[in-house]
Design an enzyme around this catalytic site. Structure first.
Site, short mmCIF file in Angstrom:
data_model
loop_
_atom_site.label_atom_id
_atom_site.label_comp_id
_atom_site.label_asym_id
_atom_site.label_seq_id
_atom_site.Cartn_x
_atom_site.Cartn_y
_atom_site.Cartn_z
N CYS A 114 21.90 -24.47 -17.43
CA CYS A 114 21.65 -25.83 -17.63
C CYS A 114 20.43 -26.12 -18.55
O CYS A 114 20.51 -27.01 -18.78
CB CYS A 114 21.62 -26.26 -15.98
SG CYS A 114 22.86 -26.28 -15.08
N HIS A 262 18.78 -33.39 -17.60
CA HIS A 262 20.00 -32.60 -17.63
C HIS A 262 20.92 -33.37 -16.56
O HIS A 262 20.52 -33.65 -15.40
CB HIS A 262 19.80 -31.23 -17.27
CG HIS A 262 21.08 -30.60 -16.70
ND1 HIS A 262 22.15 -30.51 -17.26
CD2 HIS A 262 21.28 -29.79 -15.49
CE1 HIS A 262 23.17 -29.86 -16.66
NE2 HIS A 262 22.50 -29.65 -15.55
N ASN A 292 29.17 -32.80 -15.30
CA ASN A 292 28.09 -31.86 -15.52
C ASN A 292 28.49 -31.02 -16.97
O ASN A 292 29.49 -30.12 -16.52
CB ASN A 292 27.53 -31.16 -14.46
CG ASN A 292 26.38 -30.02 -14.55
OD1 ASN A 292 26.25 -29.73 -15.98
ND2 ASN A 292 25.63 -29.77 -13.55
N1 ACO Z 1 36.01 -33.30 -1.95
C1 ACO Z 1 35.84 -33.50 -0.71
N2 ACO Z 1 35.12 -32.72 0.28
C2 ACO Z 1 34.32 -31.72 -0.32
C3 ACO Z 1 34.24 -31.50 -1.62
C4 ACO Z 1 35.02 -32.03 -2.59
N3 ACO Z 1 35.18 -31.84 -3.83
N4 ACO Z 1 33.38 -30.28 -1.91
C5 ACO Z 1 32.93 -30.04 -0.58
N5 ACO Z 1 33.57 -30.67 0.41
C6 ACO Z 1 33.15 -30.85 1.90
C7 ACO Z 1 32.83 -29.50 2.22
O1 ACO Z 1 33.76 -28.64 2.43
C8 ACO Z 1 32.09 -29.71 3.51
O2 ACO Z 1 33.06 -30.11 4.71
P1 ACO Z 1 32.51 -29.54 6.03
O3 ACO Z 1 31.69 -30.55 6.57
O4 ACO Z 1 33.82 -29.93 6.74
O5 ACO Z 1 32.39 -28.09 6.11
C9 ACO Z 1 31.75 -31.28 3.47
O6 ACO Z 1 31.97 -31.65 2.11
C10 ACO Z 1 29.93 -31.33 2.78
O7 ACO Z 1 29.74 -30.08 1.88
P2 ACO Z 1 28.40 -29.86 1.32
O8 ACO Z 1 28.43 -28.59 0.52
O9 ACO Z 1 27.32 -29.77 2.53
O10 ACO Z 1 28.13 -31.31 0.58
P3 ACO Z 1 26.81 -31.61 -0.07
O11 ACO Z 1 26.43 -33.06 0.80
O12 ACO Z 1 25.69 -30.73 -0.04
O13 ACO Z 1 27.35 -32.10 -1.31
C11 ACO Z 1 26.81 -31.21 -3.48
C12 ACO Z 1 27.66 -31.11 -2.28
C13 ACO Z 1 27.38 -32.45 -4.13
C14 ACO Z 1 27.13 -30.13 -4.51
C15 ACO Z 1 25.48 -31.54 -3.44
O14 ACO Z 1 25.08 -30.37 -2.54
C16 ACO Z 1 24.60 -31.47 -4.48
O15 ACO Z 1 24.76 -32.46 -5.10
N6 ACO Z 1 24.06 -30.37 -4.89
C17 ACO Z 1 23.19 -30.09 -6.11
C18 ACO Z 1 23.55 -29.34 -6.89
C19 ACO Z 1 24.30 -29.83 -7.94
O16 ACO Z 1 24.17 -30.98 -8.25
N7 ACO Z 1 24.73 -28.88 -8.94
C20 ACO Z 1 25.07 -29.18 -10.13
C21 ACO Z 1 25.28 -27.97 -10.85
S1 ACO Z 1 23.89 -27.15 -10.98
C22 ACO Z 1 22.97 -27.68 -12.16
O17 ACO Z 1 23.64 -28.38 -12.96
C23 ACO Z 1 21.54 -27.72 -11.80
#
Ligand code: ACO
Length: 335
Positions: A114, A262, A292
């Protein structure tokens, strides 16, 4: 001693639009979940066989070269940032040299995910500042769609990423108050595995093992991400590295005309925007349309912002990235 300035920009994204509803047909997810957590509405996926990471980079580069008002043979050096090269080796830098039919200039590949474009800009800037080169072509390009798990197992990652490419030409600038004022780079390898693809790599699963096992359920060649940990680190490092850059140049947050973060996740960008008290006019986001695109996200966003007239001569433009590694960085530019 010289400065470098961005003299030309270009981007390319495939025509094939993949909406959240399209993904819902492949896995258990929803438009509502994806938009609420990431801000993404749609992304582009290449049509297999039609484009490669290199071919998209070349298309973006051609536009940037024309806009820089130079000939391809004026390019002294090529830097290509990607985590999704056409081949494991050689890297795409030499393929750009070949496909653009540029003379035998040096070609360097950056694999900082990234933050790849920010690192690549920093390297190009040093070569130009030192006087070694006059025009450096910098490309960020990614094909994610060929390497993601589009079943429910992979939904936490596969909904986030898209394909595309962006490019910039950096050119020698004699006015030291103009162009790239400074770049700031950091890493913290302690968290290397929190956002990673562990195989095939000779430290993770060996290629020979993967072939021998021939296991269709082996998920070790898909990326993994500790999403919440990445989020928490990203918001801290983004703001730190932006402040570091401003301080270095005796500038303040109120001096920022355009921040191009980013495009990791709209929630991360909004967090930074709110923390800094910046308005929507001062932060450019397009993750809604492209997802992304890792090393390509900043040059695509920068090009779009410039094309829309949102960046004008004399503006203070800040680029900032955070990602796998962890690595992060910023670029402070007087346009
Ligand atoms: N659709 C539906 N449900 C989903 C999906 C999806 N695509 N993905 C995960 N879930 C579910 C999980 O299984 C989980 O279910 P459970 O509670 O029954 O176990 C629930 O949703 C919550 O999952 P989390 O991983 O805890 O969700 P979170 O609220 O953390 O959101 C996300 C995930 C969007 C990735 C978040 O953690 C985030 O924004 N992280 C930042 C990382 C990021 O943006 N990375 C991008 C790439 S890295 C970079 O470029 C820096």
């Amino acid at each position: 001693m010289y400065n470098s300035r961005i003299s030309g920009l270009g981007f390319f994204v495939p025509d094939n639009v993949v909406t959240n509803d399209d993904l819902s047909k492949l896995m258990d997810t929803s438009d509502e979940w994806i938009q609420e957590r990431t801000g993404i509405k749609e992304r582009r996926h290449v049509i297999r066989g039609k484009d490669t990471t290199t071919s998209m980079g070349v298309k973006a580069a051609k536009k940037a070269i024309v806009r820089a008002g130079i000939d391809k043979d004026d390019i002294d050096f090529i830097i290509f940032a990607t985590l999704s090269p056409d081949y494991y080796f050689p890297g795409p830098g030499v393929l750009v040299q070949r496909d653009l039919k540029i003379k035998t200039v040096g070609a360097l590949d950056v694999r900082n995910q990234c933050s790849g474009f920010v690192y690549a800009i920093s390297v190009a800037d040093q070569y130009i500042k030192s006087g070694m080169y006059k025009n450096v072509l910098v490309i960020g390009s990614e094909i994610h769609s060929g390497g993601l798990d589009f079943t429910t197992r992979g939904r936490g990652i596969s909904v986030i990423f898209g394909d595309g490419a962006g490019a910039a030409v950096l050119t020698r600038e004699e006015d030291l108050k103009k162009g790239i004022l400074s770049t700031h780079l950091h890493s913290e390898g302690q968290h290397a595995e929190e956002l990673s693809l562990l195989a095939p790599g000779m430290g993770g699963r060996w290629v020979t093992d993967i072939i021998a096992d021939n296991d269709p359920n082996d998920d070790s060649y898909y990326p993994i991400m500790n999403g919440q940990f990445v989020f928490k680190n990203a918001v801290v490092r983004f703001s730190e590295v932006i402040m570091e850059g401003l301080k270095k140049n005796n500038l303040e947050v109120k001096d920022i005309d355009m921040l191009i973060p980013h495009q990791a996740n709209l929630r991360i960008s909004q967090f930074i925007q709110n923390q800094f008290g910046l308005t929507d006019e001062h932060v450019y986001n397009n993750i809604m349309s492209y997802g992304n695109t890792t090393a390509a996200s900043i040059p695509i966003a920068l090009t779009e912002a410039w094309e829309q007239g949102k960046i004008k001569e004399g503006d203070l433009v800040v680029l900032a990235a955070f990602g796998s590694g962890f690595t992060w960085g910023s670029v402070i530019i007087r346009w």
